[in-house]
Design a protein around this motif. Structure first.
Motif, mmCIF file in Angstrom:
data_model
loop_
_atom_site.group_PDB
_atom_site.id
_atom_site.type_symbol
_atom_site.label_atom_id
_atom_site.label_comp_id
_atom_site.label_asym_id
_atom_site.label_seq_id
_atom_site.Cartn_x
_atom_site.Cartn_y
_atom_site.Cartn_z
ATOM 1 N N VAL A 1 97.054 86.143 -21.102
ATOM 2 C CA VAL A 1 96.023 86.893 -20.941
ATOM 3 C C VAL A 1 95.499 85.724 -20.798
ATOM 4 O O VAL A 1 95.491 84.007 -21.601
ATOM 5 C CB VAL A 1 96.574 86.760 -22.772
ATOM 6 N N THR A 2 94.357 85.715 -20.112
ATOM 7 C CA THR A 2 93.642 84.342 -19.411
ATOM 8 C C THR A 2 92.059 84.688 -20.033
ATOM 9 O O THR A 2 91.948 85.351 -19.835
ATOM 10 C CB THR A 2 93.734 83.751 -18.126
ATOM 11 N N ALA A 3 91.871 84.139 -20.968
ATOM 12 C CA ALA A 3 90.558 84.514 -21.005
ATOM 13 C C ALA A 3 89.110 83.190 -20.925
ATOM 14 O O ALA A 3 89.719 82.555 -21.107
ATOM 15 C CB ALA A 3 89.854 83.765 -22.719
ATOM 16 N N HIS B 1 103.265 85.907 -27.681
ATOM 17 C CA HIS B 1 104.804 86.120 -27.217
ATOM 18 C C HIS B 1 104.593 85.728 -25.937
ATOM 19 O O HIS B 1 105.600 85.842 -25.350
ATOM 20 C CB HIS B 1 105.627 87.150 -28.377
ATOM 21 N N GLY B 2 103.762 85.699 -25.241
ATOM 22 C CA GLY B 2 103.406 84.754 -23.718
ATOM 23 C C GLY B 2 103.145 83.534 -23.630
ATOM 24 O O GLY B 2 103.653 82.435 -24.336
ATOM 25 N N ASP B 3 101.563 83.387 -22.815
ATOM 26 C CA ASP B 3 100.548 82.701 -22.244
ATOM 27 C C ASP B 3 99.742 83.023 -22.801
ATOM 28 O O ASP B 3 98.859 84.291 -22.075
ATOM 29 C CB ASP B 3 101.310 82.561 -21.193
ATOM 30 N N GLY C 1 105.808 81.587 -27.813
ATOM 31 C CA GLY C 1 104.371 81.722 -27.044
ATOM 32 C C GLY C 1 104.045 80.540 -26.893
ATOM 33 O O GLY C 1 104.188 79.403 -27.880
ATOM 34 N N ASN C 2 102.763 80.450 -25.396
ATOM 35 C CA ASN C 2 102.766 79.038 -25.230
ATOM 36 C C ASN C 2 100.804 79.452 -25.419
ATOM 37 O O ASN C 2 100.576 79.914 -25.145
ATOM 38 C CB ASN C 2 103.355 78.474 -23.943
ATOM 39 N N THR D 1 98.910 93.682 -24.865
ATOM 40 C CA THR D 1 99.480 93.260 -23.218
ATOM 41 C C THR D 1 100.695 93.624 -23.608
ATOM 42 O O THR D 1 101.302 93.140 -23.992
ATOM 43 C CB THR D 1 98.334 92.268 -23.381
ATOM 44 N N ASP D 2 101.443 93.793 -22.309
ATOM 45 C CA ASP D 2 102.538 93.697 -22.031
ATOM 46 C C ASP D 2 102.512 92.661 -21.356
ATOM 47 O O ASP D 2 101.883 91.676 -21.369
ATOM 48 C CB ASP D 2 103.151 94.699 -21.301
ATOM 49 N N THR D 3 104.033 92.364 -20.553
ATOM 50 C CA THR D 3 104.389 91.309 -19.663
ATOM 51 C C THR D 3 103.540 91.724 -18.323
ATOM 52 O O THR D 3 103.854 90.594 -17.398
ATOM 53 C CB THR D 3 106.076 91.798 -19.315
ATOM 54 N N ALA D 4 102.083 92.283 -17.978
ATOM 55 C CA ALA D 4 101.327 91.874 -16.899
ATOM 56 C C ALA D 4 100.034 91.278 -17.232
ATOM 57 O O ALA D 4 99.811 90.507 -18.703
ATOM 58 C CB ALA D 4 100.982 92.980 -16.842
ATOM 59 N N ALA D 5 99.232 90.105 -16.403
ATOM 60 C CA ALA D 5 98.557 89.676 -16.936
ATOM 61 C C ALA D 5 97.228 90.110 -17.418
ATOM 62 O O ALA D 5 97.211 91.550 -16.507
ATOM 63 C CB ALA D 5 98.743 88.958 -15.637
ATOM 64 N N GLN D 6 96.905 89.814 -18.274
ATOM 65 C CA GLN D 6 95.040 90.741 -18.576
ATOM 66 C C GLN D 6 94.037 90.089 -18.574
ATOM 67 O O GLN D 6 94.145 88.293 -18.783
ATOM 68 C CB GLN D 6 95.367 90.858 -19.575
#
Length: 211
Positions: A33-35, A55-57, A98-99, A3-8
């Motif tokens: 990424v929101t699971a 390396h993101g959220d 990353g968080n 996944t890149d800088t967009a939201a998944q």
């Protein structure tokens, strides 16, 4: 699943049985990424982040991260720091680390060959956990980091199989740690099985009673 800088957004999704030669067996994340109600299980990485390299959220709600394997660090999830050579800073230059946010989430039975069997933190990011279970993970070369290597920001009501500093010093009074709380050995997790929505989870076989 890169996944890149967009939201998944992953809702009631199984991310299972995937492999990466290097990092991020199940998910390699540079964005958000929101699971929700999902399973990230039985993935493998040749280096770090058996389940997730982040390396993101990453936000995990009612989600299971289980039975993932990393040859090096972060069997379940690895939070990467910004200045690492493994991250392309031209693509993703704005983050220190990353968080991870976990709510009603189970992180169990993951394996890392070096450290951070469940969760591993590189740099100054955070693990924010509430009403979650982190138990039965293994770090082969550093048992003190079986479940967590790094700091946590606890929202309370968590169960940890084993915690050491710095995480141990940051526990809330409502948290339970098997190596700290008298009379508690583990969370009583059953082997992974399908839930009502088809995702794979580790159910509890008993109600935890704290002395």
């Amino acid at each position: 699943e890169p996944t890149d800088t967009a939201a998944q957004n992953l809702t009631n999704v199984n991310v299972n049985h995937r492999e990466a030669f290097n990092q991020g067996g199940g998910i390699y994340n540079l964005g958000t990424v929101t699971a929700i109600g999902s399973s990230i299980s039985r993935n493998a990485a040749g280096s770090r982040g058996g389940g997730v390299f982040n390396h993101g959220d990453v936000n995990a709600i009612n989600t299971t991260i289980s039975t993932n394997t990393a040859v090096s660090r972060g069997g379940g999830l690895y939070n990467e720091r910004f200045d690492s050579s493994s991250v392309n800073q031209t693509i993703f230059p704005s983050r220190a680390s990353g968080n991870f946010y976990g709510l009603n989430t189970t992180i169990a039975y993951n394996f890392a060959g070096a450290r951070g069997g469940g969760l591993d933190q590189e740099g100054g990011g955070s693990f924010q956990l509430g009403n979650s279970i982190v138990d039965q993970n293994t770090a082969e070369d550093n048992a003190a980091t079986d479940d967590i290597n790094g700091s946590i920001n606890t929202l309370g009501y968590n169960f940890f199989g084993f915690v050491s500093d710095p995480a141990a010093s940051l526990l809330d009074t409502t948290d339970v740690a098997a190596n700290v709380t008298d009379g508690v050995t583990d969370a009583g997790l059953l082997p992974r099985a399908a839930s009502n929505n088809g995702t794979l989870v580790n159910q509890l076989n008993q109600t935890l009673e704290v002395p």
